[in-house]
Design a protein around this motif. Structure first.
Motif, mmCIF file in Angstrom:
data_model
loop_
_atom_site.group_PDB
_atom_site.id
_atom_site.type_symbol
_atom_site.label_atom_id
_atom_site.label_comp_id
_atom_site.label_asym_id
_atom_site.label_seq_id
_atom_site.Cartn_x
_atom_site.Cartn_y
_atom_site.Cartn_z
ATOM 1 N N GLY A 1 0.830 -1.195 0.000
ATOM 2 C CA GLY A 1 0.000 0.000 0.000
ATOM 3 C C GLY A 1 0.862 1.241 0.000
ATOM 4 N N MET A 2 0.245 2.385 -0.385
ATOM 5 C CA MET A 2 0.996 3.635 -0.481
ATOM 6 C C MET A 2 0.208 4.800 0.092
ATOM 7 S SD MET A 2 2.831 3.536 -4.240
ATOM 8 C CE MET A 2 1.409 3.072 -5.219
ATOM 9 N N LEU A 3 0.947 5.714 0.716
ATOM 10 C CA LEU A 3 0.410 6.999 1.146
ATOM 11 C C LEU A 3 1.235 8.099 0.491
ATOM 12 C CD1 LEU A 3 0.083 6.501 5.038
ATOM 13 C CD2 LEU A 3 -1.751 6.335 3.341
ATOM 14 N N GLY A 4 0.595 9.032 -0.197
ATOM 15 C CA GLY A 4 1.302 10.186 -0.731
ATOM 16 C C GLY A 4 1.571 11.199 0.362
ATOM 17 N N THR A 5 2.292 12.255 0.019
ATOM 18 C CA THR A 5 2.643 13.247 1.035
ATOM 19 C C THR A 5 1.440 14.066 1.507
ATOM 20 O OG1 THR A 5 3.228 14.832 -0.693
ATOM 21 C CG2 THR A 5 5.014 13.485 0.189
ATOM 22 N N GLY A 6 0.339 13.979 0.801
ATOM 23 C CA GLY A 6 -0.881 14.651 1.250
ATOM 24 C C GLY A 6 -1.781 13.765 2.086
ATOM 25 N N SER A 7 -1.318 12.558 2.403
ATOM 26 C CA SER A 7 -2.227 11.575 3.027
ATOM 27 C C SER A 7 -1.672 10.910 4.281
ATOM 28 C CB SER A 7 -2.586 10.488 1.999
ATOM 29 O OG SER A 7 -3.265 11.046 0.909
ATOM 30 N N THR B 1 -2.356 11.551 7.248
ATOM 31 C CA THR B 1 -3.429 11.369 8.226
ATOM 32 C C THR B 1 -4.333 10.185 7.894
ATOM 33 O OG1 THR B 1 -4.666 13.074 7.023
ATOM 34 C CG2 THR B 1 -3.478 13.766 8.995
ATOM 35 N N ASP B 2 -4.127 9.560 6.732
ATOM 36 C CA ASP B 2 -4.914 8.371 6.369
ATOM 37 C C ASP B 2 -4.242 7.080 6.800
ATOM 38 O OD1 ASP B 2 -6.811 9.981 5.148
ATOM 39 O OD2 ASP B 2 -5.947 9.769 3.147
ATOM 40 N N VAL B 3 -3.198 7.184 7.616
ATOM 41 C CA VAL B 3 -2.397 5.995 7.929
ATOM 42 C C VAL B 3 -3.218 4.904 8.619
ATOM 43 C CG1 VAL B 3 -1.548 6.993 10.105
ATOM 44 C CG2 VAL B 3 -0.237 5.177 8.950
ATOM 45 N N VAL B 4 -4.104 5.272 9.530
ATOM 46 C CA VAL B 4 -4.889 4.258 10.249
ATOM 47 C C VAL B 4 -5.813 3.526 9.280
ATOM 48 C CG1 VAL B 4 -6.636 3.867 12.020
ATOM 49 C CG2 VAL B 4 -4.749 5.460 12.456
ATOM 50 N N ALA B 5 -6.502 4.280 8.423
ATOM 51 C CA ALA B 5 -7.387 3.648 7.442
ATOM 52 C C ALA B 5 -6.598 2.724 6.525
ATOM 53 C CB ALA B 5 -8.099 4.719 6.618
ATOM 54 N N ALA B 6 -5.407 3.156 6.107
ATOM 55 C CA ALA B 6 -4.594 2.336 5.204
ATOM 56 C C ALA B 6 -4.144 1.044 5.869
ATOM 57 C CB ALA B 6 -3.386 3.143 4.734
ATOM 58 N N VAL B 7 -3.718 1.124 7.112
ATOM 59 C CA VAL B 7 -3.299 -0.080 7.847
ATOM 60 C C VAL B 7 -4.455 -1.056 7.950
ATOM 61 C CG1 VAL B 7 -2.722 -0.914 10.162
ATOM 62 C CG2 VAL B 7 -1.405 0.956 9.147
ATOM 63 N N GLU B 8 -5.616 -0.548 8.314
ATOM 64 C CA GLU B 8 -6.774 -1.431 8.508
ATOM 65 C C GLU B 8 -7.256 -2.010 7.182
ATOM 66 O OE1 GLU B 8 -9.381 1.009 10.869
ATOM 67 O OE2 GLU B 8 -8.154 0.733 12.684
ATOM 68 N N GLU B 9 -7.136 -1.245 6.112
ATOM 69 C CA GLU B 9 -7.482 -1.767 4.783
ATOM 70 C C GLU B 9 -6.538 -2.904 4.396
ATOM 71 O OE1 GLU B 9 -9.090 2.571 3.171
ATOM 72 O OE2 GLU B 9 -7.163 1.787 2.498
ATOM 73 N N LYS C 1 -7.055 -3.130 -1.017
ATOM 74 C CA LYS C 1 -6.056 -2.237 -1.587
ATOM 75 C C LYS C 1 -6.011 -0.958 -0.750
ATOM 76 C CE LYS C 1 -5.022 0.235 -5.907
ATOM 77 N NZ LYS C 1 -5.504 0.540 -7.270
ATOM 78 N N ALA C 2 -4.805 -0.437 -0.518
ATOM 79 C CA ALA C 2 -4.667 0.784 0.278
ATOM 80 C C ALA C 2 -3.750 1.753 -0.454
ATOM 81 C CB ALA C 2 -4.116 0.463 1.659
ATOM 82 N N GLU C 3 -4.347 2.659 -1.192
ATOM 83 C CA GLU C 3 -3.584 3.710 -1.852
ATOM 84 C C GLU C 3 -4.297 5.041 -1.631
ATOM 85 O OE1 GLU C 3 -2.575 3.054 -5.901
ATOM 86 O OE2 GLU C 3 -1.506 1.176 -5.515
ATOM 87 N N HIS C 4 -3.610 5.942 -0.939
ATOM 88 C CA HIS C 4 -4.207 7.232 -0.589
ATOM 89 C C HIS C 4 -3.315 8.352 -1.122
ATOM 90 C CE1 HIS C 4 -7.138 5.650 2.532
ATOM 91 N NE2 HIS C 4 -6.359 4.606 2.311
#
Length: 441
Positions: free
Chosen positions: A100-106, A108-116, A122-125
């Motif tokens: 999964g990936m988090l961009g530099t604008g995301s 704060t989405d880390v918890v949602a991404a981990v749980e996804e 798929k976890a891409e924010h």
């Protein structure tokens, strides 16, 4: 369901602050935080993607964490930060280790991404990079006596060699209230050295149009219970007389200024899209030294920018011999795709650029040795960072040495010197760029 989440942070201190924010968000959600990826459910790797060496380091870490997954010692890998913001398609194609990936604008989405990820989804924010949330709780990972205060995100300077505005968005200052609330909490937690950071701290407040300024912020920070307030980075063209006066008059502000000039030749500075001339830089340095005779100046330099010939390089060397800047980070030009400089004519051969870096490093080492020699016999205030068992003595830093990038003082003492305490050390020797001494009773 709570998960065990490991965090690995690469790159600059600004990136570390984002990592600390992600850690706090995960802890608030009930997850367990660790720095050890082995045995974790998810590893979050916060990357740098600024220049080639940083990209290589990030990829090496991805591959290492991928091997832990293969061995069954790690379940999922979530990659965040500048590398993902810059190369999402390449990561999808070339690095199957990444789940999964988090961009530099995301961030704060880390918890949602981990749980996804743990739910098999798929976890891409990739949210907008110009409006990120920079306040909120952090889990401070630096030693308890030192912490960073990130006062702004992004950059609007548009230097020709730099990709950061495309990765981090336009410059945006945090509110004075949010910063002072965070700073008070750090002071109450026992932080003694506050390091004020942003890509460009000198432009703090200019975008807010509410009267905020770096000078005003510093005056407020000096009212809090810090011993040292250290500044990274000050861009030369916006260092005002008010700011110089503020730095000179507040004893808590250490007279160590990190001012990235990159070069001194006017043609190269113009090609870089910098906003100063050699004469401007020389006048500024003279003004700073007049206001703060003990000031230690640090800078960043680039060798091998397109168009830098032997004459331009020799001008830089002569400038450094004359100015005697005590600290310098010297970098080889890296032609980063998406930047103006990468498409310029007159590219310098990489071997030539590397040789120029070596010559400047050698020149600067002599300047640093001269500075250290002048310290012999003086008494300097040192922030003790603990006992170095290998050296058999205590180790610390003076005001002239920032965290991880500068030198140290190795000193002896008859009694216990707790880490985080300030002591006076008589300098008695030099050692490979470091100082040695003994406590001055």
């Amino acid at each position: 369901m709570p998960y065990r989440i490991a965090f690995v942070s690469l790159g600059c201190a600004k990136n570390l602050v984002n990592t600390e924010q992600m850690m706090a968000l995960c802890r608030q959600a009930g997850h367990t935080i660790t720095g050890e990826p082995e045995g974790a459910d998810v590893a979050v790797l916060n990357t740098c993607g600024f220049i080639e060496s940083a990209k290589s380091e990030a990829i090496d870490n991805i591959l290492q964490l991928g091997r832990l997954k293969e061995e069954g010692k790690l379940k999922k890998l979530l990659v965040a930060g500048c590398l993902t913001q810059r190369y999402p398609d390449d990561i999808r194609k070339e690095l199957p280790e990444v789940d999964g990936m988090l961009g530099t604008g995301s961030y704060t989405d880390v918890v949602a991404a981990v749980e996804e990820l743990m739910a098999g989804e798929k976890a891409e924010h990739f949210a907008g990079i110009h409006t990120t949330y920079e306040d909120g709780e952090r889990i401070v990972t630096t030693p308890p006596y030192t912490a960073y205060l990130k006062i702004a995100e992004g950059c609007s300077n548009g230097c020709a060699f730099c990709i950061i505005p495309k990765l981090r968005g336009r410059y945006r200052s945090r509110s004075m209230d949010a910063l002072l609330t965070e700073a008070r909490g750090l002071a109450q937690a026992g932080v003694k050295e506050l390091i004020v950071i942003a890509q460009d701290i000198t432009r703090y407040g200019m975008d807010r149009k509410d009267g905020s300024s770096l000078a005003g912020l510093l005056r407020e920070l000096c009212e809090l219970d810090f011993h040292w307030v250290r500044l990274h980075y000050l861009y030369p063209e916006v260092i005002t007389d008010e700011l110089i006066q503020t730095m000179a008059q507040n004893p808590k502000i250490v007279h160590y200024l990190d001012i990235p000039i990159q070069h001194c030749n006017d043609g190269i500075l113009k090609a870089m899209r910098r906003h100063t001339t050699k004469a401007d830089i020389q006048a500024l340095f003279a003004k700073l030294r007049n206001a703060m005779p003990d000031v230690v100046l640090r800078t960043s330099l680039i060798c091998g920018l397109p168009g830098e010939g032997e004459a331009e390089f020799e001008e830089l060397c002569q400038f450094l011999r004359e100015e005697k800047l005590q600290r310098a980070g010297v970098f080889q030009f890296s032609p980063e795709e998406g930047t103006l400089a990468a498409a310029m004519d007159d590219q310098v051969d990489p071997d030539v650029a590397q040789r120029r870096v070596e010559l400047v490093v050698d020149l600067q080492s002599r300047v640093m040795d001269e500075y250290n020699e002048q310290r012999l016999g003086t008494v300097m205030e040192v922030l003790c960072e603990g006992f170095d068992s290998q050296a058999g003595c205590y180790v610390g830093r003076t005001y002239a040495d920032s965290v991880e990038i500068d030198g140290h003082v190795y000193f002896t003492a008859a009694g216990l010197v707790p880490a985080g305490s300030f002591v006076n050390v008589r300098i008695t020797g030099t050692m490979d760029g470091d100082l040695t001494g003994e406590i001055d009773e």
